[in-house]
Design an enzyme around this catalytic site. Structure first.
Site, PDB file in Angstrom:
ATOM      1  N   GLY A  28       0.732  -1.220   0.263  1.00 23.77           N
ATOM      2  CA  GLY A  28      -0.234   0.034  -0.282  1.00 23.77           C
ATOM      3  C   GLY A  28       0.760   1.215   0.238  1.00 23.77           C
ATOM      4  O   GLY A  28       0.513   1.948   0.517  1.00 23.77           O
ATOM      5  N   GLY A  29       1.795   1.064  -0.482  1.00 28.14           N
ATOM      6  CA  GLY A  29       3.110   2.437  -0.533  1.00 28.14           C
ATOM      7  C   GLY A  29       2.562   3.922  -1.695  1.00 28.14           C
ATOM      8  O   GLY A  29       2.913   4.268  -1.762  1.00 28.14           O
ATOM      9  N   SER A  31       0.103   6.063  -1.775  1.00 29.68           N
ATOM     10  CA  SER A  31      -0.585   6.599  -0.931  1.00 29.68           C
ATOM     11  C   SER A  31      -0.324   6.770   0.301  1.00 29.68           C
ATOM     12  O   SER A  31      -0.155   5.908   1.268  1.00 29.68           O
ATOM     13  CB  SER A  31      -1.934   7.284  -1.925  1.00 29.68           C
ATOM     14  OG  SER A  31      -3.162   5.636  -1.204  1.00 29.68           O
ATOM     15  N   ASP A  79      -3.094  -6.205  -6.924  1.00 32.78           N
ATOM     16  CA  ASP A  79      -3.892  -6.424  -6.169  1.00 32.78           C
ATOM     17  C   ASP A  79      -3.623  -7.349  -4.770  1.00 32.78           C
ATOM     18  O   ASP A  79      -3.921  -9.206  -4.952  1.00 32.78           O
ATOM     19  CB  ASP A  79      -5.256  -7.097  -6.287  1.00 32.78           C
ATOM     20  CG  ASP A  79      -6.387  -6.961  -5.490  1.00 32.78           C
ATOM     21  OD1 ASP A  79      -6.695  -7.181  -3.995  1.00 32.78           O
ATOM     22  OD2 ASP A  79      -7.333  -6.712  -6.082  1.00 32.78           O
ATOM     23  N   LEU A  80      -3.798  -6.734  -3.635  1.00 31.23           N
ATOM     24  CA  LEU A  80      -3.098  -7.786  -2.046  1.00 31.23           C
ATOM     25  C   LEU A  80      -4.262  -8.831  -1.926  1.00 31.23           C
ATOM     26  O   LEU A  80      -4.094  -9.452  -0.837  1.00 31.23           O
ATOM     27  CB  LEU A  80      -2.973  -7.088  -1.239  1.00 31.23           C
ATOM     28  CG  LEU A  80      -1.552  -6.034  -1.387  1.00 31.23           C
ATOM     29  CD1 LEU A  80      -1.098  -4.793  -0.495  1.00 31.23           C
ATOM     30  CD2 LEU A  80      -0.667  -7.008  -0.737  1.00 31.23           C
ATOM     31  N   ASN A 106       1.426  -2.700   5.942  1.00 32.83           N
ATOM     32  CA  ASN A 106       0.772  -1.053   5.842  1.00 32.83           C
ATOM     33  C   ASN A 106      -0.956  -1.027   5.061  1.00 32.83           C
ATOM     34  O   ASN A 106      -1.189  -0.208   5.888  1.00 32.83           O
ATOM     35  CB  ASN A 106       1.496  -0.267   5.755  1.00 32.83           C
ATOM     36  CG  ASN A 106       0.902   1.439   4.796  1.00 32.83           C
ATOM     37  OD1 ASN A 106       0.493   1.770   5.731  1.00 32.83           O
ATOM     38  ND2 ASN A 106      -0.123   1.802   3.565  1.00 32.83           N
ATOM     39  N   SER A 158      -4.026   0.259  14.074  1.00 34.48           N
ATOM     40  CA  SER A 158      -4.963   1.216  14.108  1.00 34.48           C
ATOM     41  C   SER A 158      -5.187   1.444  16.125  1.00 34.48           C
ATOM     42  O   SER A 158      -5.174   0.400  15.988  1.00 34.48           O
ATOM     43  CB  SER A 158      -5.893   1.323  13.649  1.00 34.48           C
ATOM     44  OG  SER A 158      -6.666   2.515  14.222  1.00 34.48           O
ATOM     45  N   TYR A 171     -13.424  -4.032   9.798  1.00 40.19           N
ATOM     46  CA  TYR A 171     -12.364  -2.915  10.227  1.00 40.19           C
ATOM     47  C   TYR A 171     -11.364  -3.659  11.422  1.00 40.19           C
ATOM     48  O   TYR A 171     -10.549  -3.314  11.838  1.00 40.19           O
ATOM     49  CB  TYR A 171     -12.426  -1.326   9.083  1.00 40.19           C
ATOM     50  CG  TYR A 171     -10.927  -0.957   9.183  1.00 40.19           C
ATOM     51  CD1 TYR A 171      -9.874  -0.983   8.445  1.00 40.19           C
ATOM     52  CD2 TYR A 171     -10.626  -0.155  10.133  1.00 40.19           C
ATOM     53  CE1 TYR A 171      -8.731   0.502   8.693  1.00 40.19           C
ATOM     54  CE2 TYR A 171      -9.639   1.049  10.712  1.00 40.19           C
ATOM     55  CZ  TYR A 171      -8.657   0.928   9.875  1.00 40.19           C
ATOM     56  OH  TYR A 171      -7.527   1.456   9.985  1.00 40.19           O
TER      57      TYR A 171
HETATM   58  N1  NAD Z   1      -4.471   7.293   8.236  1.00 40.85           N
HETATM   59  C1  NAD Z   1      -5.666   7.233   9.516  1.00 40.85           C
HETATM   60  O1  NAD Z   1      -5.880   7.987  10.144  1.00 40.85           O
HETATM   61  C2  NAD Z   1      -5.122   5.996  10.314  1.00 40.85           C
HETATM   62  C3  NAD Z   1      -5.454   5.535  11.227  1.00 40.85           C
HETATM   63  C4  NAD Z   1      -5.059   4.133  11.792  1.00 40.85           C
HETATM   64  C5  NAD Z   1      -4.551   3.738  11.113  1.00 40.85           C
HETATM   65  N2  NAD Z   1      -4.517   3.336   9.450  1.00 40.85           N
HETATM   66  C6  NAD Z   1      -3.829   2.209   8.922  1.00 40.85           C
HETATM   67  O2  NAD Z   1      -2.357   2.782   7.895  1.00 40.85           O
HETATM   68  C7  NAD Z   1      -2.695   2.064   7.222  1.00 40.85           C
HETATM   69  C8  NAD Z   1      -2.686   3.178   5.473  1.00 40.85           C
HETATM   70  O3  NAD Z   1      -3.673   4.118   5.902  1.00 40.85           O
HETATM   71  P1  NAD Z   1      -3.727   5.469   4.529  1.00 40.85           P
HETATM   72  O4  NAD Z   1      -4.658   6.012   5.489  1.00 40.85           O
HETATM   73  O5  NAD Z   1      -2.113   5.321   4.386  1.00 40.85           O
HETATM   74  O6  NAD Z   1      -4.788   4.322   3.938  1.00 40.85           O
HETATM   75  P2  NAD Z   1      -4.677   4.715   2.492  1.00 40.85           P
HETATM   76  O7  NAD Z   1      -6.079   4.226   2.504  1.00 40.85           O
HETATM   77  O8  NAD Z   1      -4.118   6.515   2.477  1.00 40.85           O
HETATM   78  O9  NAD Z   1      -3.332   4.402   1.748  1.00 40.85           O
HETATM   79  C9  NAD Z   1      -3.992   2.654   1.896  1.00 40.85           C
HETATM   80  C10 NAD Z   1      -2.813   2.185   0.364  1.00 40.85           C
HETATM   81  O10 NAD Z   1      -2.877   0.804   0.225  1.00 40.85           O
HETATM   82  C11 NAD Z   1      -3.967   0.365  -0.967  1.00 40.85           C
HETATM   83  N3  NAD Z   1      -4.264  -0.712  -1.165  1.00 40.85           N
HETATM   84  C12 NAD Z   1      -5.961  -1.516  -0.394  1.00 40.85           C
HETATM   85  N4  NAD Z   1      -6.340  -1.931  -1.098  1.00 40.85           N
HETATM   86  C13 NAD Z   1      -5.716  -2.619  -1.546  1.00 40.85           C
HETATM   87  C14 NAD Z   1      -5.151  -3.525  -2.076  1.00 40.85           C
HETATM   88  N5  NAD Z   1      -5.941  -4.597  -2.422  1.00 40.85           N
HETATM   89  N6  NAD Z   1      -3.977  -3.991  -2.789  1.00 40.85           N
HETATM   90  C15 NAD Z   1      -2.941  -3.374  -2.912  1.00 40.85           C
HETATM   91  N7  NAD Z   1      -2.905  -2.573  -2.265  1.00 40.85           N
HETATM   92  C16 NAD Z   1      -4.194  -2.018  -2.060  1.00 40.85           C
HETATM   93  C17 NAD Z   1      -4.391   1.912  -1.322  1.00 40.85           C
HETATM   94  O11 NAD Z   1      -4.164   1.792  -2.589  1.00 40.85           O
HETATM   95  C18 NAD Z   1      -3.194   2.566  -0.956  1.00 40.85           C
HETATM   96  O12 NAD Z   1      -2.518   3.442  -1.974  1.00 40.85           O
HETATM   97  C19 NAD Z   1      -3.747   1.208   6.990  1.00 40.85           C
HETATM   98  O13 NAD Z   1      -3.091   0.544   7.253  1.00 40.85           O
HETATM   99  C20 NAD Z   1      -4.692   1.477   8.168  1.00 40.85           C
HETATM  100  O14 NAD Z   1      -5.789   1.019   8.174  1.00 40.85           O
HETATM  101  C21 NAD Z   1      -4.642   4.335   9.162  1.00 40.85           C
END
Ligand code: NAD
Length: 264
Positions: A28-29, A31, A79-80, A106, A158, A171
């Site tokens: 998920g790198g 974005s 697609d993971l 991630n 999280s 989730y």
């Molecule tokens: N942003 C927050 O506030 C927050 C809070 C708590 C936990 N998190 C955790 O941190 C991590 C990153 O969160 P974020 O906010 O950057 O999320 P985001 O949605 O901005 O980014 C997630 C990335 O994962 C990729 N992704 C999603 N499904 C995919 C798949 N099936 N195959 C490959 N790639 C896939 C997306 O394309 C995206 O680039 C996640 O695990 C999220 O649960 C985020």
């Protein structure tokens, strides 16, 4: 207001010389927090491979970072949630790099869902995107981590399961399970110098969060709950990940690290 604007301090980014040349895989790198992690690892001169389903964003990130390091990051579209596709990508990483020193699990998706809307199929999909690949990434890259002689796995959980969050129960269950998975893998693999930790972000101001959930009303609620009265950035989560990826945390495994500005 950012930490820099609020304190007037320049942030002197840490350099971990041991990360230079290490192979780091990030899911998920393309974005959000993952993008910040990729960038932070590239700036350490690590050899970064990142997986994401978003091809355009992944390629754009490679373009943006290619001048920042001796070796720019490698993007593999994947697609993971597709087990067959993931297996092929992991075989390719193994063949091309031969070793993996750092794995950051991630990728996730926090799309909201009411209790009534959840079906057996949507349960499986939500678990597949938020939990299943955390295990299969480790399983698939285990030979390469063993070859590295030591490795660090960092799983993104999280605070959602620790605070009274609502509106996304599946989730939240997945994010809690990641902590359990982290702790059992830490013990399964500790004897081989493979450390496993997790990072629990709070409300992080990513582009997606700002677009979808961090409305002015929710931002006010976040700031009321946090001890720090500003939004926490993806880069601040990435700094914790870097520390856990580096040898500076060589005795740290089986742990959870909260990066949430002191949420109560
Ligand atoms: N942003 C927050 O506030 C927050 C809070 C708590 C936990 N998190 C955790 O941190 C991590 C990153 O969160 P974020 O906010 O950057 O999320 P985001 O949605 O901005 O980014 C997630 C990335 O994962 C990729 N992704 C999603 N499904 C995919 C798949 N099936 N195959 C490959 N790639 C896939 C997306 O394309 C995206 O680039 C996640 O695990 C999220 O649960 C985020």
């Amino acid at each position: 207001m950012s930490w820099r604007e609020e304190t007037g301090r320049e942030h002197g980014a840490a350099i971990y010389p041991g990360l230079r040349g290490r192979v780091a895989v990030v899911t998920g790198g393309a974005s959000g927090i993952g993008e910040a992690i990729v960038e932070a690892l590239v700036r350490q001169q690590a050899r970064v491979v990142f997986l994401d389903v978003q091809a355009q964003a992944g390629e754009a990130l490679v373009e943006r970072l290619k001048a920042s390091a001796d070796a720019g990051p490698v993007f593999l579209r994947c697609d993971l949630t597709d087990a067959a596709e993931l297996k092929l990508v992991l075989q390719r990483i193994d063949a091309d790099f031969g070793r993996v020193d750092v794995l950051v699990n991630n990728a996730g998706n926090d799309t909201r869902h009411a209790i009534e809307e959840v079906t057996p199929e949507s349960w499986d999909r939500t678990m597949a995107v938020n939990l299943k690949h955390h295990f299969f990434m480790v399983q698939g890259l285990l030979p390469a981590m063993r070859r590295a002689g030591a490795a660090s796995v960092i799983n993104l959980s999280s605070i959602a399961w620790m605070i009274p969050s609502t509106g996304l129960p599946v989730y939240v269950a997945a994010k809690a399970a990641i902590v359990g998975l982290t702790r059992t893998l830490a013990h399964e693999l500790g004897g081989e110098n493979i450390r496993v930790n997790c990072v629990l972000p709070g409300a992080i101001a990513t582009e997606r969060q700002l677009r979808l959930w961090l409305t002015p009303t929710y931002q006010a609620e976040v700031l009321a709950r946090q001890a720090l009265k500003r939004l926490i950035t993806p880069e601040e989560v990435a700094r914790m990940v870097l520390f856990l990826a580096s040898d500076e945390s060589s005795a740290v495994t089986n742990q959870s690290f909260v990066v949430d500005g002191g949420w109560v």
